[in-house]
Design an enzyme around this catalytic site. Sequence first.
Site, PDB file in Angstrom:
ATOM      1  N   PRO A   9       0.792  -1.222   0.000  1.00 40.23           N
ATOM      2  CA  PRO A   9       0.000   0.000   0.000  1.00 40.23           C
ATOM      3  C   PRO A   9       0.832   1.284   0.000  1.00 40.23           C
ATOM      4  CG  PRO A   9      -0.144  -1.109   2.125  1.00 40.23           C
ATOM      5  CD  PRO A   9       0.530  -2.055   1.179  1.00 40.23           C
ATOM      6  N   ASN A  10       0.325   2.242  -0.732  1.00 38.51           N
ATOM      7  CA  ASN A  10       0.882   3.606  -0.827  1.00 38.51           C
ATOM      8  C   ASN A  10       2.154   3.694  -1.655  1.00 38.51           C
ATOM      9  OD1 ASN A  10      -1.142   4.899   0.815  1.00 38.51           O
ATOM     10  ND2 ASN A  10      -0.220   3.848   2.543  1.00 38.51           N
ATOM     11  N   ARG A  17       5.325  11.018  -2.576  1.00 40.35           N
ATOM     12  CA  ARG A  17       5.082  10.746  -1.154  1.00 40.35           C
ATOM     13  C   ARG A  17       6.381  10.849  -0.347  1.00 40.35           C
ATOM     14  NH1 ARG A  17       4.594   4.653   1.234  1.00 40.35           N
ATOM     15  NH2 ARG A  17       4.103   5.244   3.367  1.00 40.35           N
ATOM     16  N   TYR A  22      11.580   8.569   0.845  1.00 41.36           N
ATOM     17  CA  TYR A  22      11.458   7.497  -0.147  1.00 41.36           C
ATOM     18  C   TYR A  22      12.093   7.828  -1.502  1.00 41.36           C
ATOM     19  CZ  TYR A  22       8.105   5.736   3.263  1.00 41.36           C
ATOM     20  OH  TYR A  22       7.525   5.276   4.418  1.00 41.36           O
ATOM     21  N   ASN A  78       7.649  -5.727  -0.590  1.00 35.35           N
ATOM     22  CA  ASN A  78       7.658  -4.558   0.274  1.00 35.35           C
ATOM     23  C   ASN A  78       6.210  -4.400   0.741  1.00 35.35           C
ATOM     24  OD1 ASN A  78       7.601  -2.115   1.548  1.00 35.35           O
ATOM     25  ND2 ASN A  78       8.797  -1.028  -0.015  1.00 35.35           N
ATOM     26  N   ALA A  81       3.028  -0.517   5.075  1.00 37.39           N
ATOM     27  CA  ALA A  81       2.651  -0.507   6.502  1.00 37.39           C
ATOM     28  C   ALA A  81       2.122  -1.855   6.976  1.00 37.39           C
ATOM     29  CB  ALA A  81       1.624   0.592   6.750  1.00 37.39           C
ATOM     30  N   HIS A  84       4.028  -4.149   9.545  1.00 42.09           N
ATOM     31  CA  HIS A  84       4.066  -4.006  10.997  1.00 42.09           C
ATOM     32  C   HIS A  84       2.918  -4.705  11.715  1.00 42.09           C
ATOM     33  CE1 HIS A  84       7.058  -1.247   9.619  1.00 42.09           C
ATOM     34  NE2 HIS A  84       6.151  -0.468   9.027  1.00 42.09           N
ATOM     35  N   ASP A  91       1.165 -15.150   7.124  1.00 40.63           N
ATOM     36  CA  ASP A  91       0.723 -16.541   6.985  1.00 40.63           C
ATOM     37  C   ASP A  91       0.701 -16.978   5.522  1.00 40.63           C
ATOM     38  OD1 ASP A  91       0.458 -16.745   9.702  1.00 40.63           O
ATOM     39  OD2 ASP A  91      -1.740 -16.809   9.713  1.00 40.63           O
ATOM     40  N   GLU A 102      12.113  -9.690   2.189  1.00 38.78           N
ATOM     41  CA  GLU A 102      11.362  -8.483   2.553  1.00 38.78           C
ATOM     42  C   GLU A 102      12.239  -7.267   2.269  1.00 38.78           C
ATOM     43  OE1 GLU A 102      10.373  -8.436   6.721  1.00 38.78           O
ATOM     44  OE2 GLU A 102       9.976  -6.276   6.691  1.00 38.78           O
ATOM     45  N   HIS A 104      12.533  -2.838   2.107  1.00 42.12           N
ATOM     46  CA  HIS A 104      12.000  -1.515   2.415  1.00 42.12           C
ATOM     47  C   HIS A 104      12.934  -0.467   1.845  1.00 42.12           C
ATOM     48  CE1 HIS A 104       8.984  -3.156   5.065  1.00 42.12           C
ATOM     49  NE2 HIS A 104       9.920  -3.973   5.503  1.00 42.12           N
ATOM     50  N   LEU A 105      12.347   0.584   1.334  1.00 43.71           N
ATOM     51  CA  LEU A 105      13.148   1.701   0.842  1.00 43.71           C
ATOM     52  C   LEU A 105      13.850   2.388   2.016  1.00 43.71           C
ATOM     53  CD1 LEU A 105      10.127   2.706  -1.249  1.00 43.71           C
ATOM     54  CD2 LEU A 105      12.332   2.459  -2.374  1.00 43.71           C
ATOM     55  N   SER A 106      13.113   2.593   3.078  1.00 33.75           N
ATOM     56  CA  SER A 106      13.669   3.297   4.236  1.00 33.75           C
ATOM     57  C   SER A 106      14.196   2.280   5.241  1.00 33.75           C
ATOM     58  CB  SER A 106      12.584   4.158   4.887  1.00 33.75           C
ATOM     59  OG  SER A 106      11.553   3.332   5.425  1.00 33.75           O
ATOM     60  N   ARG A 111      13.277   4.620  12.296  1.00 31.30           N
ATOM     61  CA  ARG A 111      12.170   5.586  12.190  1.00 31.30           C
ATOM     62  C   ARG A 111      11.274   5.505  13.440  1.00 31.30           C
ATOM     63  NH1 ARG A 111       9.439   5.000   6.508  1.00 31.30           N
ATOM     64  NH2 ARG A 111       8.476   6.936   7.235  1.00 31.30           N
ATOM     65  N   ARG A 115       7.365   1.233  13.434  1.00 30.50           N
ATOM     66  CA  ARG A 115       7.907   0.642  12.194  1.00 30.50           C
ATOM     67  C   ARG A 115       9.033  -0.363  12.466  1.00 30.50           C
ATOM     68  NH1 ARG A 115       5.666   3.887   8.080  1.00 30.50           N
ATOM     69  NH2 ARG A 115       5.349   5.996   8.835  1.00 30.50           N
TER      70      ARG A 115
HETATM   71  C1  DQA Z   1       8.111   1.126   3.750  1.00 30.32           C
HETATM   72  C2  DQA Z   1       8.213   1.356   5.272  1.00 30.32           C
HETATM   73  C3  DQA Z   1       6.846   1.239   5.933  1.00 30.32           C
HETATM   74  O1  DQA Z   1       6.935   1.492   7.321  1.00 30.32           O
HETATM   75  C4  DQA Z   1       5.887   2.233   5.325  1.00 30.32           C
HETATM   76  O2  DQA Z   1       4.600   2.083   5.883  1.00 30.32           O
HETATM   77  C5  DQA Z   1       5.839   2.174   3.840  1.00 30.32           C
HETATM   78  C6  DQA Z   1       7.106   2.054   3.115  1.00 30.32           C
HETATM   79  C7  DQA Z   1       9.469   1.330   3.049  1.00 30.32           C
HETATM   80  O3  DQA Z   1       9.607   0.864   1.921  1.00 30.32           O
HETATM   81  O4  DQA Z   1      10.357   1.981   3.600  1.00 30.32           O
HETATM   82  O5  DQA Z   1       4.783   2.296   3.230  1.00 30.32           O
HETATM   83  O6  DQA Z   1       7.721  -0.225   3.537  1.00 30.32           O
END
Ligand code: DQA
Length: 153
Positions: A9-10, A17, A22, A78, A81, A84, A91, A102, A104-106, A111, A115
Amino acid sequence: MKILVIHGPNLNLLGTRNTEIYGTRTLAEINVIIVEHAKKRGATVTLYQNNHEGNIIDKIHELAAKDPQDPHQALIINPGAYTHYSFAIRDAIEAVGVPAVEVHLSDIQAREEFRSRSVIAPVCRQQIVGLGYQSYLRAIDWIVAEAGRSRPG
Ligand code: DQA
């Protein structure tokens, strides 16, 4: 080698964003880089972005129907959110039994407190964080190297 890459998501909002966290590349731009990098490593990727937990789970389930002739299928995810708190995505990854990384960009450890916990990490073989879009590229490298290590002979 076929790798499914799921953006949660997002992540469709990348480019606008929280660019200080990011980066300024859009998801479309990052996807082009991912495809090119995979090609260089002899892998092909299928890309999928979705904002809904159930749709992400359905996509992960597709890995259960993997072609026995192509045993090196892998997942790069990725989960945004959902990382978390989504035990349902956790599952699903566990259920299909495909090697997962897994990303993550950040750097989720550096943070907000909420997270720093990933419920997805225990069912993944590797977690790569904090490298911006390059986290995806390192995940491809890891999967290809791992497949090389586990190949008989
Ligand atoms: C994220 C880190 C998550 O905490 C956040 O909700 C995201 C992006 C990352 O790629 O850093 O949507 O997954």
